[in-house]
Design an enzyme around this catalytic site. Structure first.
Site, short mmCIF file in Angstrom:
data_model
loop_
_atom_site.label_atom_id
_atom_site.label_comp_id
_atom_site.label_asym_id
_atom_site.label_seq_id
_atom_site.Cartn_x
_atom_site.Cartn_y
_atom_site.Cartn_z
N CYS A 34 56.62 -36.91 -60.92
CA CYS A 34 56.50 -38.35 -60.68
C CYS A 34 57.64 -39.14 -61.30
O CYS A 34 57.76 -40.34 -61.09
CB CYS A 34 55.19 -38.88 -61.24
SG CYS A 34 53.76 -38.05 -60.59
N ASP A 36 58.22 -39.55 -64.66
CA ASP A 36 57.95 -40.15 -65.97
C ASP A 36 57.25 -39.14 -66.88
O ASP A 36 56.18 -38.66 -66.52
CB ASP A 36 56.93 -41.31 -65.85
CG ASP A 36 57.51 -42.53 -65.19
OD1 ASP A 36 58.58 -42.96 -65.61
OD2 ASP A 36 56.86 -43.05 -64.26
N CYS A 103 54.02 -47.65 -66.04
CA CYS A 103 54.77 -47.19 -67.22
C CYS A 103 54.05 -47.61 -68.50
O CYS A 103 53.99 -46.86 -69.48
CB CYS A 103 56.18 -47.75 -67.24
SG CYS A 103 57.22 -47.13 -65.92
#
Lengths: 146, 395
Positions: A34, A36, A103
């Site tokens: 993904c 991250d 995030c």
């Protein structure tokens, strides 16, 4: 500009970046697929997070939210760290673009994962809320199963 | 020093294009549809620009339809061919997996409405072969739409060979030449292209203007209804300053194409050479059959958006095919089509040069990128795992 000055500041000058060999707890969340991954290391003394470090693979907002989250829990009690919400991180950064909110969720989860690891290592009991991923990560394909 | 190395996104206007555009705005404000002399002067300039653009691709002026840019031209070409096909009961379209979204999303819509789309896979360098096209063409194929050169990885397709196959089989061939126009020679006759899209701002012309070349005899479907502009196929008062600017930019490119290509290609090769020394990196796209200014690389263990924002901090404008910059959750469909795994595709960097870049600028990029990659790898848990052998290196 896509990002606030605060985000750019924490991205270009991240606080608490690095590793910790003698960490009392390490939490890693996210998925390289993904784009991250965040890893947070904590040092705990008398229930206080005395030191914290992070490593992050990800975009500018992933790095900035990691940096801000570590700053927000450093010197705080474990209880306070567990209360850290992604919203608080976003606010402290003067906002994030909508498609980057995940995030901040990742940063919140990384803190919780580090605390859970600390509890596991020390045989400290904890409730169900720490046992599994809280499932905020619907934006992440590989976690869609939660 | 600030280095603009994102010329595939858009280019700075050339002095010739800028002067022509401004002059047209100041002096030629008439509506080409007006019958008075001010209007007719505008009409003459419009037709002169049409003639310049036509000559530049070896077409006839009446085969040129000005549009708002490449996306509109792609949409109009594809919808037109699809509707022509439908009338004959032919509802199959062939394209590639690495087309621009202006093509892919248009085809997606047609698919929902009953057309069948074949997405040809590309090889590891992003190439399609004419044989693949030949094998995919069926009795009910109404259109083959394949780009001249890819916007992300720069790979140049065997357009003339594909054109020959399509002509032989009697299937319309549309070519999205947005990245190629002004940089590579285009001859719609020799290459047997039936429809072709281009956009001015990719070759130092103004934004908001492009064209669709359509071979005589192919009936266009209107996307915009209204007045009789563009032979009744594209309503709306012509954006004359933009069209004149586009023609000036194109003319300038055609006159200097050979020297520009040689110069830009030299810079490109130096840049590729300079960045290839970064461990666990790989060039995306064909090593030779690529656009003169295109460099696209993946670096393992880092994410592209942070790389490009750090480069911006260091005075370099670049782009990336990472999910974070693509506006979706997945990294670039082009890099995935080459077989790059998601985690590698996230770490991509596209640097696209033009004749306005200098060797000093390329040196600055070569000096800067390795430092930024090293820094980001230093804070990356993925890189740590790769280095410790906990994850296998893929590149």
């Amino acid at each position: 500009m896509l990002y606030s000055d605060k985000v750019m500041d924490h991205f270009t000058n991240p606080r608490n970046v690095g590793k910790m060999d003698d960490a009392d707890g390490v939490g890693e969340v996210g998925n390289a697929k993904c784009g991250d991954i965040m890893r947070i290391f904590i040092k705990v003394e008398d229930d206080i997070i005395t030191d914290v470090k992070f490593n992050t693979f990800g975009c500018a907002s992933a790095i900035a939210t990691s940096s801000m989250a570590t700053e927000m829990i450093k010197g705080k009690s474990i209880k306070e760290a567990l209360e850290l919400s992604n919203k608080a991180v976003v606010e402290a950064l003067d906002g994030l673009p909508t498609n980057k909110i995940h995030c901040s969720v990742l940063a919140e989860e990384a803190v919780r994962a580090a605390v859970k690891d600390y509890y596991d290592r020390n045989g400290i009991e904890y409730g169900d809320e720490l046992k599994s991923c809280p499932g905020h990560c619907e934006s992440c394909e590989s976690c869609a199963g939660h | 020093m600030y280095v603009y190395a994102d010329n595939a996104a858009t280019t700075a206007m050339s002095p010739a294009a800028l002067a022509a555009t401004i002059a047209a705005m100041q002096e030629c404000y008439g509506n080409p549809s007006s019958l008075h002399s001010i209007g007719q002067e505008a009409a003459e300039k419009l037709e002169a620009a049409r003639a310049t653009m036509a000559a530049g691709i070896n077409a006839q002026p009446r085969e040129i339809y000005f549009t708002s840019g490449g996306s509109e031209a792609d949409n109009q070409a594809i919808f037109s061919a699809a509707l022509l096909g439908k009338k004959k009961g032919k509802m199959h379209i062939i394209t590639t997996s690495i087309e621009h979204h202006a093509v892919l999303h248009t085809l997606k819509r047609l698919e929902k409405e009953g057309w069948e789309i074949t997405l040809l896979p590309v090889d590891k360098d992003g190439m399609i072969s004419a044989q693949q096209v030949a094998d995919a063409i069926r009795e009910d194929t109404c259109l083959v739409t394949i780009m001249f050169a890819n916007n992300e990885i720069g790979t140049i397709q065997p357009v003339a060979e594909i054109g020959a196959i399509c002509r032989e089989k009697g299937v319309l061939f549309h070519c999205d030449a947005v990245q190629a126009a002004g940089h590579l020679p285009i001859d719609v006759e020799a290459m047997q292209i039936d429809m072709l899209s281009l956009a001015a701002h990719k070759f130092h012309g103004p934004k908001g203007v492009g064209l669709l070349y359509v071979r005589k005899g192919i009936i266009l479907h209107n996307l915009i209804e209204g007045g009789a502009q563009e032979r009744g196929k594209r309503a709306g008062t012509e954006y004359l300053p933009g069209i004149i600017g586009m023609a000036a930019a194109f003319q300038d490119c055609l006159e200097h194409m050979e020297e520009s290509t040689a110069y830009v290609q030299k810079l490109r090769d130096k840049l590729i050479q300079g960045l290839s020394g970064i461990p666990h990196s790989i060039l995306n796209g064909h090593p030779e059959k690529r656009l003169p200014g295109n460099v696209n690389m993946c670096f393992e263990g880092i994410e592209g958006e942070s790389l490009l924002l750090w480069l911006d901090q260091n005075g370099i404008a670049a782009s990336s095919g990472s999910a974070c910059t693509s506006g979706s959750l997945d990294p670039s469909h082009v890099l995935l089509a080459l077989g790059r795994p998601h985690e590698v595709a996230h770490g991509s960097l596209r640097l696209t040069l033009s004749e306005y870049n200098t060797e000093e600028e390329v040196d600055h990029i070569i000096a800067t990128v390795p430092k930024v990659v090293e820094y980001l790898r230093g804070i990356s848990p993925v890189w740590e795992k790769l280095e410790k052998g906990e994850l296998p290196h893929v590149i």
